[in-house]
Write an enzyme that holds these catalytic residues in place. Sequence first.
Site, PDB file in Angstrom:
ATOM      1  N   GLY A 247       2.022   8.194   0.133  1.00 51.11           N
ATOM      2  CA  GLY A 247       0.571   8.292   0.255  1.00 51.11           C
ATOM      3  C   GLY A 247      -0.138   9.150  -0.763  1.00 51.11           C
ATOM      4  N   GLY A 283       5.224   6.164  -3.568  1.00 54.06           N
ATOM      5  CA  GLY A 283       5.216   4.983  -4.421  1.00 54.06           C
ATOM      6  C   GLY A 283       4.310   5.244  -5.614  1.00 54.06           C
ATOM      7  NE  ARG A 320      -4.170  -0.335  -6.957  1.00 52.11           N
ATOM      8  CZ  ARG A 320      -5.199   0.452  -7.035  1.00 52.11           C
ATOM      9  NH1 ARG A 320      -5.859   0.576  -8.159  1.00 52.11           N
ATOM     10  NH2 ARG A 320      -5.587   1.138  -5.999  1.00 52.11           N
ATOM     11  CE1 TYR A 324      -5.958  -3.097  -1.457  1.00 54.52           C
ATOM     12  CE2 TYR A 324      -5.158  -2.931  -3.700  1.00 54.52           C
ATOM     13  CZ  TYR A 324      -4.937  -3.218  -2.372  1.00 54.52           C
ATOM     14  OH  TYR A 324      -3.692  -3.600  -1.974  1.00 54.52           O
ATOM     15  CB  CYS A 350     -11.398 -20.937 -12.324  1.00 49.15           C
ATOM     16  SG  CYS A 350     -10.818 -21.638 -13.854  1.00 49.15           S
TER      17      CYS A 350
HETATM   18  N1  LLP Z   1       5.743   3.973   2.962  1.00 51.23           N
HETATM   19  C1  LLP Z   1       5.149   2.977   3.644  1.00 51.23           C
HETATM   20  C2  LLP Z   1       5.623   2.646   4.981  1.00 51.23           C
HETATM   21  C3  LLP Z   1       4.080   2.275   3.056  1.00 51.23           C
HETATM   22  O1  LLP Z   1       3.480   1.306   3.740  1.00 51.23           O
HETATM   23  C4  LLP Z   1       3.647   2.608   1.742  1.00 51.23           C
HETATM   24  C5  LLP Z   1       2.559   1.879   1.113  1.00 51.23           C
HETATM   25  C6  LLP Z   1       4.327   3.647   1.070  1.00 51.23           C
HETATM   26  C7  LLP Z   1       5.359   4.303   1.714  1.00 51.23           C
HETATM   27  C8  LLP Z   1       3.970   4.056  -0.314  1.00 51.23           C
HETATM   28  O2  LLP Z   1       2.679   4.581  -0.363  1.00 51.23           O
HETATM   29  P1  LLP Z   1       2.115   5.267  -1.701  1.00 51.23           P
HETATM   30  O3  LLP Z   1       2.912   6.528  -1.945  1.00 51.23           O
HETATM   31  O4  LLP Z   1       2.282   4.323  -2.805  1.00 51.23           O
HETATM   32  O5  LLP Z   1       0.707   5.556  -1.385  1.00 51.23           O
HETATM   33  N2  LLP Z   1      -1.589  -2.149  -2.795  1.00 51.23           N
HETATM   34  C9  LLP Z   1      -2.333  -0.955  -2.494  1.00 51.23           C
HETATM   35  C10 LLP Z   1      -1.480   0.090  -1.824  1.00 51.23           C
HETATM   36  C11 LLP Z   1      -0.775  -0.393  -0.578  1.00 51.23           C
HETATM   37  C12 LLP Z   1       0.100   0.634   0.046  1.00 51.23           C
HETATM   38  C13 LLP Z   1       0.969   0.024   1.083  1.00 51.23           C
HETATM   39  N3  LLP Z   1       1.915   0.929   1.654  1.00 51.23           N
HETATM   40  C14 LLP Z   1      -2.990  -0.454  -3.762  1.00 51.23           C
HETATM   41  O6  LLP Z   1      -2.817  -1.070  -4.808  1.00 51.23           O
HETATM   42  O7  LLP Z   1      -3.723   0.540  -3.745  1.00 51.23           O
END
Ligand code: LLP
Length: 426
Positions: A247, A283, A320, A324, A350
């Site tokens: 997160g 992530g 993205r 978003y 398109c």
């Molecule tokens: N753990 C779980 C259970 C998750 O659902 C996620 C992300 C993470 C870890 C990793 O989160 P991070 O550290 O990356 O914030 N596509 C969206 C983000 C979707 C996140 C989904 N879950 C974007 O491009 O902003």
Amino acid sequence: MSQEFSSPIPTLTRSARGLLIEQVALADVAARFGTPVYVYSRAALTDAFDAYRRALGERRALVCCAVKANSNLGVLSVFAQLGAGFDIVSGGELARVLAAGGRADSVVFSGVGKSRAEMHQALEARIRCFNVESATELERLNEVAAQMDRTAPVALRVNPDVDPKTHPYISTGLRGNKFGVAFVDAKTLYRRAAALPHLRVCGIACHIGSQLLDSAPMVEAARRVLGLIDQLAGEGIHLEHVDLGGGLGIRYRDESPPTVDAYLAPLLKLFEGRPEELCFEPGRSLTGNAGLLLTRVEYLKRGEEKNFAIVDAAMNDLLRPSLYDGWHAAVEVAARDVPKCTVDVVGPICESGDFLARNRDLAVEEGDLLALLSAGAYGMSMSSNYNSRPRAAEVLVDGQAVHLVRARETMESLYALECALPSSQP
Ligand code: LLP
């Protein structure tokens, strides 16, 4: 909008050869591999992972890189070599981790919809833990494990009902979200899990959302989780690890997210002196600012109301902005002595929603290269073949070396799994 270059990517610099990532000129990458192409920096990936390791210090903890953010084998292999664990959400991601040299016993499996086949695959590989997200998933996992005569290691992903104050599409820890088990049901489900013969209760997990710019909501969630751990211990259910999810946000534009240290410090304090192993699932903060999308301007087009730089990357490559309203810096690869012009950087698809950057002041001419920054997370991994566009190539830079870690898709690969019907007989 002024486009003063202040790179959120630590290994991206400006030189006489234009933009360099580590020691490699982006212009050379484009000449060699074509565009659009994703470019990652090994040093930036390593630094991002090391920031977690340093912040965790001597604490028993596992950093599980969230594969969904960037699932390229080359990128995953960098993390595997650094000793990372992995957070997966599908059988496909498990296969990738193993193919990249990751260890199954460092894999946690999240997600609300695990199929029987995926459970079987993960049990067979002997992953570290299933983060179970519902009552029926618990029963199903017990059944699958029983059929295989195995015991499944289990954590419940609880939904702590805190507001992560981020984009609604990427909030996951609110009562109204589909994720995790309701906090009020958690104790009952833990009792049930403890009673099922083919499950071994080993931990607890939560993940409240993504692109968090403040650690307070996470600390609140962790506090709730801690309370639950102690209540469960009172009932004889002892948890060995606590998975606090991912997160942590990154800087795309002018955000000032906490450093990894500052983000983790209050969480580490909360768990100080406690025996549980901590686990994190970052992530974006590992890969986001270790990558960019390199694209070439095909056309400059003057509209009645707006000007457009039509580039060879599109929403299928980087979703993205369209999905978003995500903001990615668009930077000229070579400094040009032409007047700046305010443009929307758009792709050839398109759809009016096919934009990568809007209202940017750019000094570009047709044929010039542009870099869309902070694209290492949720870039390629969310790409598609929409409009029958072969997916971009991916390149990993390591000092002076350039590794092609994914070849550009070919036209034939677009329909390799399809077939045309024979003409019907009259
Ligand atoms: N753990 C779980 C259970 C998750 O659902 C996620 C992300 C993470 C870890 C990793 O989160 P991070 O550290 O990356 O914030 N596509 C969206 C983000 C979707 C996140 C989904 N879950 C974007 O491009 O902003």
